[in-house]
Motif scaffolding. Structure first.
Motif, mmCIF file in Angstrom:
data_model
loop_
_atom_site.group_PDB
_atom_site.id
_atom_site.type_symbol
_atom_site.label_atom_id
_atom_site.label_comp_id
_atom_site.label_asym_id
_atom_site.label_seq_id
_atom_site.Cartn_x
_atom_site.Cartn_y
_atom_site.Cartn_z
ATOM 1 N N LYS A 115 -2.342 26.051 4.640
ATOM 2 C CA LYS A 115 -1.237 25.345 5.306
ATOM 3 C C LYS A 115 -0.336 24.734 4.235
ATOM 4 O O LYS A 115 0.649 24.092 4.545
ATOM 5 C CB LYS A 115 -1.808 24.163 6.116
ATOM 6 C CG LYS A 115 -2.245 24.462 7.508
ATOM 7 C CD LYS A 115 -2.578 23.164 8.269
ATOM 8 C CE LYS A 115 -3.910 22.575 7.871
ATOM 9 N NZ LYS A 115 -4.436 21.573 8.820
ATOM 10 N N ASN A 137 -1.670 28.053 10.163
ATOM 11 C CA ASN A 137 -1.328 26.712 10.673
ATOM 12 C C ASN A 137 -2.537 25.899 11.110
ATOM 13 O O ASN A 137 -2.397 24.746 11.486
ATOM 14 C CB ASN A 137 -0.334 26.845 11.827
ATOM 15 C CG ASN A 137 0.952 27.474 11.359
ATOM 16 O OD1 ASN A 137 1.621 26.943 10.479
ATOM 17 N ND2 ASN A 137 1.276 28.638 11.886
ATOM 18 N N GLY A 138 -3.712 26.490 11.095
ATOM 19 C CA GLY A 138 -4.910 25.737 11.485
ATOM 20 C C GLY A 138 -6.133 26.607 11.355
ATOM 21 O O GLY A 138 -6.022 27.807 11.077
ATOM 22 N N SER A 139 -7.312 25.983 11.530
ATOM 23 C CA SER A 139 -8.600 26.694 11.393
ATOM 24 C C SER A 139 -8.616 27.583 10.146
ATOM 25 O O SER A 139 -9.040 28.741 10.182
ATOM 26 C CB SER A 139 -8.891 27.539 12.641
ATOM 27 O OG SER A 139 -8.836 26.729 13.775
ATOM 28 N N GLU A 141 -10.417 27.652 7.600
ATOM 29 C CA GLU A 141 -11.734 28.087 7.118
ATOM 30 C C GLU A 141 -12.126 29.467 7.628
ATOM 31 O O GLU A 141 -12.988 30.126 7.058
ATOM 32 C CB GLU A 141 -12.813 27.062 7.519
ATOM 33 C CG GLU A 141 -12.728 25.729 6.785
ATOM 34 C CD GLU A 141 -11.696 24.772 7.376
ATOM 35 O OE1 GLU A 141 -11.015 25.148 8.352
ATOM 36 O OE2 GLU A 141 -11.570 23.655 6.840
ATOM 37 N N ILE A 155 -7.244 20.724 3.045
ATOM 38 C CA ILE A 155 -7.795 19.389 2.836
ATOM 39 C C ILE A 155 -9.269 19.373 3.239
ATOM 40 O O ILE A 155 -9.688 20.015 4.194
ATOM 41 C CB ILE A 155 -7.029 18.275 3.592
ATOM 42 C CG1 ILE A 155 -6.846 18.610 5.062
ATOM 43 C CG2 ILE A 155 -5.717 17.973 2.938
ATOM 44 C CD1 ILE A 155 -6.439 17.422 5.889
ATOM 45 N N GLU A 157 -12.145 16.502 4.024
ATOM 46 C CA GLU A 157 -12.332 15.062 4.212
ATOM 47 C C GLU A 157 -13.817 14.742 4.077
ATOM 48 O O GLU A 157 -14.276 14.284 3.039
ATOM 49 C CB GLU A 157 -11.766 14.663 5.571
ATOM 50 C CG GLU A 157 -11.544 13.176 5.710
ATOM 51 C CD GLU A 157 -10.900 12.819 7.038
ATOM 52 O OE1 GLU A 157 -10.345 13.706 7.719
ATOM 53 O OE2 GLU A 157 -10.965 11.623 7.396
ATOM 54 N N THR A 158 -14.601 15.049 5.105
ATOM 55 C CA THR A 158 -16.047 14.788 5.019
ATOM 56 C C THR A 158 -16.783 15.992 4.420
ATOM 57 O O THR A 158 -17.925 15.857 3.986
ATOM 58 C CB THR A 158 -16.623 14.548 6.424
ATOM 59 O OG1 THR A 158 -16.380 15.731 7.210
ATOM 60 C CG2 THR A 158 -15.970 13.364 7.108
ATOM 61 N N LYS A 160 -17.642 18.473 6.272
ATOM 62 C CA LYS A 160 -18.471 18.978 7.366
ATOM 63 C C LYS A 160 -18.046 20.394 7.797
ATOM 64 O O LYS A 160 -18.893 21.257 8.008
ATOM 65 C CB LYS A 160 -18.341 17.996 8.551
ATOM 66 C CG LYS A 160 -19.368 18.167 9.622
ATOM 67 C CD LYS A 160 -19.408 16.930 10.525
ATOM 68 C CE LYS A 160 -20.469 17.094 11.608
ATOM 69 N NZ LYS A 160 -19.952 17.564 12.877
ATOM 70 N N THR A 161 -16.736 20.617 7.917
ATOM 71 C CA THR A 161 -16.259 21.938 8.365
ATOM 72 C C THR A 161 -16.715 23.022 7.391
ATOM 73 O O THR A 161 -17.193 24.077 7.803
ATOM 74 C CB THR A 161 -14.713 21.958 8.483
ATOM 75 O OG1 THR A 161 -14.299 20.800 9.194
ATOM 76 C CG2 THR A 161 -14.220 23.193 9.200
HETATM 77 C C1 PRP Z 1 -8.547 19.651 8.796
HETATM 78 C C2 PRP Z 1 -8.662 20.645 7.657
HETATM 79 C C3 PRP Z 1 -10.101 21.076 7.754
HETATM 80 C C4 PRP Z 1 -10.802 19.833 8.244
HETATM 81 C C5 PRP Z 1 -11.474 19.114 7.109
HETATM 82 O O1 PRP Z 1 -8.342 20.362 9.963
HETATM 83 O O2 PRP Z 1 -7.747 21.709 7.810
HETATM 84 O O3 PRP Z 1 -10.268 22.139 8.657
HETATM 85 O O4 PRP Z 1 -9.800 18.969 8.821
HETATM 86 O O5 PRP Z 1 -12.192 17.981 7.533
HETATM 87 P P1 PRP Z 1 -13.727 17.759 7.174
HETATM 88 O O6 PRP Z 1 -13.883 17.960 5.690
HETATM 89 O O7 PRP Z 1 -13.990 16.329 7.580
HETATM 90 O O8 PRP Z 1 -14.553 18.725 7.961
HETATM 91 P P2 PRP Z 1 -7.843 19.675 11.299
HETATM 92 O O9 PRP Z 1 -8.989 18.963 11.940
HETATM 93 O O10 PRP Z 1 -6.652 18.842 10.994
HETATM 94 O O11 PRP Z 1 -7.463 20.895 12.231
HETATM 95 P P3 PRP Z 1 -6.844 22.326 11.956
HETATM 96 O O12 PRP Z 1 -7.987 23.221 11.580
HETATM 97 O O13 PRP Z 1 -6.232 22.699 13.242
HETATM 98 O O14 PRP Z 1 -5.836 22.221 10.834
#
Ligand code: PRP
Length: 205
Positions: A115, A137-139, A141, A155, A157-158, A160-161
């Motif tokens: 993104k 634009n999303g997902s 991974e 990005i 964050e935790t 976890k994804t």
């Molecule tokens: C964001 C990012 C990751 C996830 C990371 O997605 O794109 O997929 O958060 O967070 P984590 O490290 O805590 O797991 P978002 O939830 O914004 O949704 P998206 O996939 O639609 O961009």
């Protein structure tokens, strides 16, 4: 009157809670409503709730005097605004990640799903690596899992994804957190009000 652009969602809620404590309240904001502009004439403040990636656009063009936006968005869009204060929350990292079993073949251009095309281009240019950007634009991974890309720049964050999808971070490109930004001319004309707000935020944080 200070016009504030806040990102919709959790980050915007935290920032509003902070501004509310400082006296910049607008009780309508916490009601379940589809309204887009919230004004409290008496307190001299007006809020708009916009998509996180749009906050800097409103502030850069003066539709809002100040706003709160993630450093990740600032790095991607490089808006012509003043970055005044690191609020210290909404922390995450912009990182290169892929499947745990991925092995880089440096002879080939790297397929990068993201993104954040600008951040990715800049990073790989700095290490002289040819890449092909796949803008999503999303997902994000999903891309390496389905072999749509070799890596992602996204990005974390935790974490976890990534973990739940057998993926991991290969390189951290930059750290991010919520930043208070201001329109350049608003900062000149409303300097006292904006600085007063920042001192309040500083004292609370
Ligand atoms: C964001 C990012 C990751 C996830 C990371 O997605 O794109 O997929 O958060 O967070 P984590 O490290 O805590 O797991 P978002 O939830 O914004 O949704 P998206 O996939 O639609 O961009």
């Amino acid at each position: 009157m200070i016009n504030v652009a806040l990102p919709k969602g959790r980050l915007g809620d935290s920032v509003y809670a902070l501004f509310d404590k400082l006296g910049y309240s607008c009780p309508e904001m916490t009601e379940n409503t589809r309204k887009l502009v919230f004004t409290n004439e008496e307190k001299g403040v007006s809020y708009v709730l916009v998509k996180p990636s749009d906050v800097a656009v409103y502030v850069e063009r003066g539709a809002a005097d100040i706003g709160v936006v993630g450093k990740d968005v600032i790095l991607e869009t490089e808006p012509d605004v003043y970055e005044l204060y690191d609020l210290g929350f909404g922390k995450c990292a912009l990182a290169v990640a892929s499947r745990n079993d991925w092995v880089d073949d440096t002879r080939l251009p790297l397929r990068v799903a993201t993104k954040y095309p600008h951040v990715a281009q800049k990073y790989y240019a700095s290490i002289n690596r040819d890449i092909e950007i796949i803008k999503l634009n999303g997902s994000i991974e999903l891309a390496p899992i389905l072999d749509l890309s070799d890596v992602i720049v996204d990005i974390v964050e935790t974490g976890k994804t990534l973990k739940e999808n057998n993926m991991g971070v290969f390189t951290r490109i930059a750290e991010s957190s919520a930043r208070l930004i201001a329109n350049k001319s608003s900062y000149q004309f409303k300097k006292a009000e904006i600085e007063n707000l920042i001192s309040g935020v500083e004292a609370l944080i």
